[in-house]
Scaffold this active site. Structure first.
Site, short mmCIF file in Angstrom:
data_model
loop_
_atom_site.label_atom_id
_atom_site.label_comp_id
_atom_site.label_asym_id
_atom_site.label_seq_id
_atom_site.Cartn_x
_atom_site.Cartn_y
_atom_site.Cartn_z
N TYR A 1 0.85 -1.20 0.00
CA TYR A 1 0.00 0.00 0.00
C TYR A 1 0.89 1.25 0.00
CZ TYR A 1 -2.82 3.65 2.33
OH TYR A 1 -3.43 4.83 2.69
N LYS B 1 1.54 4.24 -2.58
CA LYS B 1 1.19 5.63 -2.20
C LYS B 1 2.38 6.55 -2.49
CE LYS B 1 -2.30 6.94 -0.43
NZ LYS B 1 -3.58 7.33 -1.10
P1 NAD Z 1 -12.23 4.16 2.12
O1 NAD Z 1 -11.94 2.74 1.81
O2 NAD Z 1 -13.34 4.45 3.09
O3 NAD Z 1 -12.52 4.97 0.78
C1 NAD Z 1 -11.86 4.70 -0.43
C2 NAD Z 1 -12.87 4.74 -1.55
O4 NAD Z 1 -12.20 4.47 -2.78
C3 NAD Z 1 -13.99 3.68 -1.40
O5 NAD Z 1 -15.27 4.28 -1.44
C4 NAD Z 1 -13.75 2.75 -2.59
O6 NAD Z 1 -14.95 2.20 -3.12
C5 NAD Z 1 -13.06 3.68 -3.58
N1 NAD Z 1 -12.28 2.94 -4.56
C6 NAD Z 1 -11.41 1.92 -4.32
N2 NAD Z 1 -10.93 1.45 -5.48
C7 NAD Z 1 -11.50 2.18 -6.47
C8 NAD Z 1 -11.40 2.15 -7.89
N3 NAD Z 1 -10.65 1.26 -8.52
N4 NAD Z 1 -12.12 3.05 -8.61
C9 NAD Z 1 -12.92 3.95 -7.97
N5 NAD Z 1 -13.05 4.02 -6.63
C10 NAD Z 1 -12.36 3.14 -5.89
O7 NAD Z 1 -10.86 4.80 2.60
P2 NAD Z 1 -10.57 6.18 3.37
O8 NAD Z 1 -10.13 5.84 4.73
O9 NAD Z 1 -11.70 7.14 3.16
O10 NAD Z 1 -9.28 6.67 2.57
C11 NAD Z 1 -9.34 7.73 1.62
C12 NAD Z 1 -7.92 8.11 1.19
O11 NAD Z 1 -7.20 8.54 2.35
C13 NAD Z 1 -7.12 6.98 0.56
O12 NAD Z 1 -6.35 7.51 -0.50
C14 NAD Z 1 -6.18 6.56 1.67
O13 NAD Z 1 -4.96 6.07 1.14
C15 NAD Z 1 -5.96 7.86 2.41
N6 NAD Z 1 -5.59 7.72 3.82
C16 NAD Z 1 -6.48 7.19 4.71
C17 NAD Z 1 -6.12 7.08 6.05
C18 NAD Z 1 -7.08 6.53 7.09
O14 NAD Z 1 -6.69 6.38 8.26
N7 NAD Z 1 -8.33 6.24 6.75
C19 NAD Z 1 -4.85 7.49 6.46
C20 NAD Z 1 -3.96 8.02 5.53
C21 NAD Z 1 -4.35 8.13 4.20
#
Ligand code: NAD
Length: 255
Positions: free
Chosen positions: A152, A156
């Site tokens: 992952y 990223k």
């Molecule tokens: P999440 O899983 O709730 O949301 C991600 C969304 O992306 C989902 O709705 C999923 O359906 C969509 N998705 C996945 N693959 C896809 C594709 N091929 N085409 C279109 N849509 C697609 O995750 P989140 O926690 O809301 O994370 C959002 C962003 O924040 C991500 O980029 C993640 O790397 C980053 N992030 C999250 C955290 C955390 O703690 N949640 C921390 C650091 C970074």
């Protein structure tokens, strides 16, 4: 029919997710209309148009970006997966598709007069600089991790590099990346529910390290605020163009 681009019309890729939906709700409150692009639709809201599709599907993405000059990209597979090919496909190929389609919209001759720049805000991750040892007061000039902790994070890093490198004032694409670490808040599907569930099952009875490890959690509204501030400050003359920013609460959490 063509939609005229407006600075108050934006797209949230991954807008059905935890962070994405909070971002959408805040944007609506600020008077934006929002186009959500996601592989799934998880809710309905007035002012939001849903486009269901995969990031690697150029045509579907282009449709969702019609009339938009501000794009938030916060789609990703869940970090817990060990499917390397999936991370590669969604985070790298998918992000390349986003960049290509943003360029396409910008160069669409019909729009050239009305879109000054395409703006792209990427949700990156603070783990892009994490090498396995504690970081306190880490700044954005820390180098990318040479040995990322998992697939992952590996993707990223590559994703963030692609987006920041694509920032090109002459060609009308302005980019910025926001790096949160753990995000918590209402509807969090992962962090707190998994901790609570693990504790309930009696599986939290040991400590890794001596108990002084640091970890950073940020309330989801602060992460959203960081994204919107970045978007609204992204101008050709702005020093934030092509840069990444850590986003955090005031204090790291000590376990
Ligand atoms: P999440 O899983 O709730 O949301 C991600 C969304 O992306 C989902 O709705 C999923 O359906 C969509 N998705 C996945 N693959 C896809 C594709 N091929 N085409 C279109 N849509 C697609 O995750 P989140 O926690 O809301 O994370 C959002 C962003 O924040 C991500 O980029 C993640 O790397 C980053 N992030 C999250 C955290 C955390 O703690 N949640 C921390 C650091 C970074």
């Amino acid at each position: 029919t063509r939609i005229r681009p407006s600075s108050k019309r934006c797209a949230v890729i991954g807008g059905s997710g935890f962070l994405g939906r909070h971002l959408v709700e805040k944007l609506l409150g600020k008077g934006y209309t929002v186009s959500v692009f996601d592989i799934r639709q998880s809710y309905e809201l007035p002012g939001v148009t849903f486009h269901q599709g995969d990031l690697c599907d150029k045509q579907a993405l282009l449709t969702a970006l019609q009339g938009v000059s501000l794009v938030f990209h916060c789609a990703s597979p869940a970090p817990a997966s060990d499917d390397k090919a999936l991370f590669q496909r969604v985070n790298i190929q998918g992000t390349q598709t986003v960049l290509q389609e943003c360029h396409k919209i910008y160069y669409n001759k019909d729009r050239l007069n009305s879109i000054k720049e395409m703006l792209l805000v990427l949700t990156s991750s603070a783990s892009v600089v994490f090498e396995g040892t504690d970081i306190k007061d880490g700044r954005e000039d820390l180098p990318y991790a040479k040995k990322p902790i998992d697939y992952y994070t590996e993707t990223k890093i590559e994703q963030e590099k692609l987006v920041l490198k694509a920032c090109d004032k002459e060609n009308g694409l302005l980019t910025v990346a926001i790096r949160p670490h753990g995000i918590f808040g209402p509807r969090d599907p992962q962090l707190v529910p998994i901790l609570v569930d693990t504790a309930r099952r009696g599986k939290m009875k040991f400590i890794i390290g001596d108990g002084s490890n640091l970890v950073d959690f940020t309330f989801v509204d602060n992460v959203v605020h960081g994204h919107i501030l970045a978007a609204e400050s992204l101008r050709p003359e702005s020093p934030i163009c092509g840069k990444a920013y850590h986003i955090t609460n005031d204090e790291p959490v000590r376990f």
